[in-house]
Design a protein around this motif. Structure first.
Motif, PDB file in Angstrom:
ATOM      1  N   GLN A 153       2.554  -4.780  -4.428  1.00 55.00           N
ATOM      2  CA  GLN A 153       2.561  -3.405  -4.410  1.00 55.00           C
ATOM      3  C   GLN A 153       2.644  -2.610  -3.015  1.00 55.00           C
ATOM      4  OE1 GLN A 153      -1.039  -1.832  -6.251  1.00 55.00           O
ATOM      5  NE2 GLN A 153       0.043   0.141  -6.626  1.00 55.00           N
ATOM      6  N   LEU A 154       3.355  -1.593  -3.019  1.00 53.20           N
ATOM      7  CA  LEU A 154       3.730  -0.784  -1.733  1.00 53.20           C
ATOM      8  C   LEU A 154       2.957   0.462  -1.403  1.00 53.20           C
ATOM      9  CD1 LEU A 154       7.617  -1.435  -1.277  1.00 53.20           C
ATOM     10  CD2 LEU A 154       5.845  -2.728  -0.188  1.00 53.20           C
ATOM     11  N   PHE A 155       2.625   1.085  -2.590  1.00 56.18           N
ATOM     12  CA  PHE A 155       1.840   2.152  -2.541  1.00 56.18           C
ATOM     13  C   PHE A 155       0.572   2.198  -3.651  1.00 56.18           C
ATOM     14  CE2 PHE A 155       5.751   3.645  -0.720  1.00 56.18           C
ATOM     15  CZ  PHE A 155       5.226   4.424   0.435  1.00 56.18           C
ATOM     16  N   LEU A 156      -0.561   2.827  -3.217  1.00 55.14           N
ATOM     17  CA  LEU A 156      -1.535   2.964  -4.098  1.00 55.14           C
ATOM     18  C   LEU A 156      -1.327   4.502  -4.716  1.00 55.14           C
ATOM     19  CD1 LEU A 156      -4.473   1.633  -2.199  1.00 55.14           C
ATOM     20  CD2 LEU A 156      -3.363   0.303  -4.046  1.00 55.14           C
ATOM     21  N   ARG A 157      -1.381   4.495  -6.047  1.00 52.59           N
ATOM     22  CA  ARG A 157      -1.193   5.792  -6.702  1.00 52.59           C
ATOM     23  C   ARG A 157      -2.548   6.449  -6.853  1.00 52.59           C
ATOM     24  NH1 ARG A 157       2.783   1.776  -6.681  1.00 52.59           N
ATOM     25  NH2 ARG A 157       4.760   2.536  -7.853  1.00 52.59           N
ATOM     26  N   THR A 158      -2.772   7.557  -5.962  1.00 55.69           N
ATOM     27  CA  THR A 158      -4.281   8.084  -6.128  1.00 55.69           C
ATOM     28  C   THR A 158      -4.074   9.604  -6.568  1.00 55.69           C
ATOM     29  OG1 THR A 158      -4.081   8.902  -4.042  1.00 55.69           O
ATOM     30  CG2 THR A 158      -4.724   6.792  -4.301  1.00 55.69           C
ATOM     31  N   LYS A 159      -5.213  10.339  -6.961  1.00 53.14           N
ATOM     32  CA  LYS A 159      -5.188  11.660  -7.348  1.00 53.14           C
ATOM     33  C   LYS A 159      -4.610  12.574  -5.995  1.00 53.14           C
ATOM     34  CE  LYS A 159      -9.035  11.541 -10.418  1.00 53.14           C
ATOM     35  NZ  LYS A 159     -10.513  12.167 -10.754  1.00 53.14           N
ATOM     36  N   THR A 160      -4.759  11.997  -4.700  1.00 54.74           N
ATOM     37  CA  THR A 160      -4.151  12.987  -3.632  1.00 54.74           C
ATOM     38  C   THR A 160      -2.745  12.404  -3.452  1.00 54.74           C
ATOM     39  OG1 THR A 160      -5.308  11.364  -2.152  1.00 54.74           O
ATOM     40  CG2 THR A 160      -6.473  13.237  -2.882  1.00 54.74           C
ATOM     41  N   GLY A 161      -2.179  11.455  -4.012  1.00 53.74           N
ATOM     42  CA  GLY A 161      -0.832  11.115  -3.611  1.00 53.74           C
ATOM     43  C   GLY A 161      -0.721   9.666  -3.512  1.00 53.74           C
ATOM     44  N   ALA A 162       0.372   9.303  -2.866  1.00 56.88           N
ATOM     45  CA  ALA A 162       0.607   7.660  -2.740  1.00 56.88           C
ATOM     46  C   ALA A 162       0.293   7.363  -1.307  1.00 56.88           C
ATOM     47  CB  ALA A 162       2.344   7.646  -3.068  1.00 56.88           C
TER      48      ALA A 162
END
Length: 324
Positions: free
Chosen positions: A49-58
């Motif tokens: 995985q390259l990005f964590l998808r969070t509420k504030t964005g990637a």
């Protein structure tokens, strides 16, 4: 063998820059599903995985950060390659992303105008920020060249010296210290100071200069985040300031600001043109280096004297009466 496309690399950088898939898609002229698909394919090819998808964005993962830095270097090298090919064809062209510390923005437009007049096929973009931010942009390959004082030490760079950079003390014309010669650090320590924010090279130089003063500063300095705000505050009589001599040319000529004759000043620093050691030199970058060495000093602002000529002559003959 990884099979990563340039489009995927640009998508990766767009997501990192804009923080959200939707914003990256708008910047790339694509739909959000298309950007999501490219990212998923890249993550599948890499197996992580390259990005964590969070509420504030990637938010980039550790591997994601490495992938971002690699993509920047590869795209930068490809741009350099393209410019070199154009140069071999006899086409004098290229693009230079120029970054300058805040004090450099006062002469950078003059420098760009003179350079592009000689090299009309080379385009330039300009970003100004404080020292810490410019160093980070240089490290991240967001700019090709930085104009600043002492070179960074946290990564390897190529540095070209192109001129002196005087740092001076300034005051409003009616300040009690105006007209005095050989003002000491102890005299300065009694004054109200207006200073740049932490992270500014000028702030660091000021703190170093005043560090040996017995008792230190008598009052807490007022912090401001731009040279323009500091100059206006000094003109208004809120205090004195330590500032780059290259930021006050117009105010000194108009009489709104006056240089103070402080012992051991101006402090002489230097201006450098700096690029990341991993950034391959191109004909455009070499042309800029050569231009700065030859014409850079003549494009820097010139300081006026910190005292009237008549007062200086009287001091030399022993007839002057200076304020206490």
């Amino acid at each position: 063998m990884l099979n990563i496309s340039l489009r995927q690399m640009r998508t990766l950088l767009a997501i990192q820059k804009h923080g959200k898939i939707s914003a990256a898609a708008r910047a790339l002229g694509l739909t959000s599903p298309a950007v999501t698909l490219q990212l998923q394919q890249l993550e599948q090819d890499l197996g992580c995985q390259l990005f964590l998808r969070t509420k504030t964005g990637a938010q980039p993962t550790e591997v994601g950060d490495i992938a971002i830095q690699t993509a920047r270097r590869i795209l930068s090298e490809l741009a350099s390659f393209e410019e070199t090919v154009q140069a071999h064809k006899g086409i004098a062209a290229g693009t230079i992303r120029l970054g300058v510390v805040s004090t450099g923005k006062y002469f950078a437009p003059r420098l760009i105008a003179a350079f592009t007049a000689v090299h009309p096929g080379i385009s330039m973009t300009l970003v100004a920020a404080n020292r810490s931010e410019i160093i980070q942009k240089l490290h991240d390959h967001d700019i090709d060249v930085a104009l600043m004082g002492r070179p960074p030490t946290t990564f390897k760079v190529h540095a070209t010296l192109f001129g002196d950079h005087p740092l001076v003390f300034i005051a409003s014309p009616d300040h009690p210290l105006v007209g005095r010669l050989d003002i000491s650090r102890e005299d300065l320590a009694e004054q109200k100071f207006i200073v740049r924010e932490k992270g500014s090279g000028t702030r660091s130089s000021f703190e170093f200069f005043m560090s040996g003063t017995p008792g230190g500063l008598r009052t807490t300095p007022t912090e401001m985040d731009s040279n323009e705000t500091i100059k206006q505050a000094v003109i208004a009589g809120l205090g004195i300031a330590f500032i780059s001599g290259h930021t006050i040319e117009q105010e000194c000529l108009s009489g709104k600001l006056v240089l103070l004759d402080v012992v051991e000043t101006p402090i002489r620093r230097q201006w450098f043109s700096i690029r990341h050691s991993s950034r391959t030199s191109t004909p455009a970058l070499q042309a800029l280096d050569d231009f700065l060495r030859l014409r850079g000093p003549s494009l820097l602002p010139v300081l006026s004297k910190p005292y009237p000529a008549a007062l200086f002559q009287s001091a030399m003959t022993g007839n002057a009466a200076f304020p206490d």
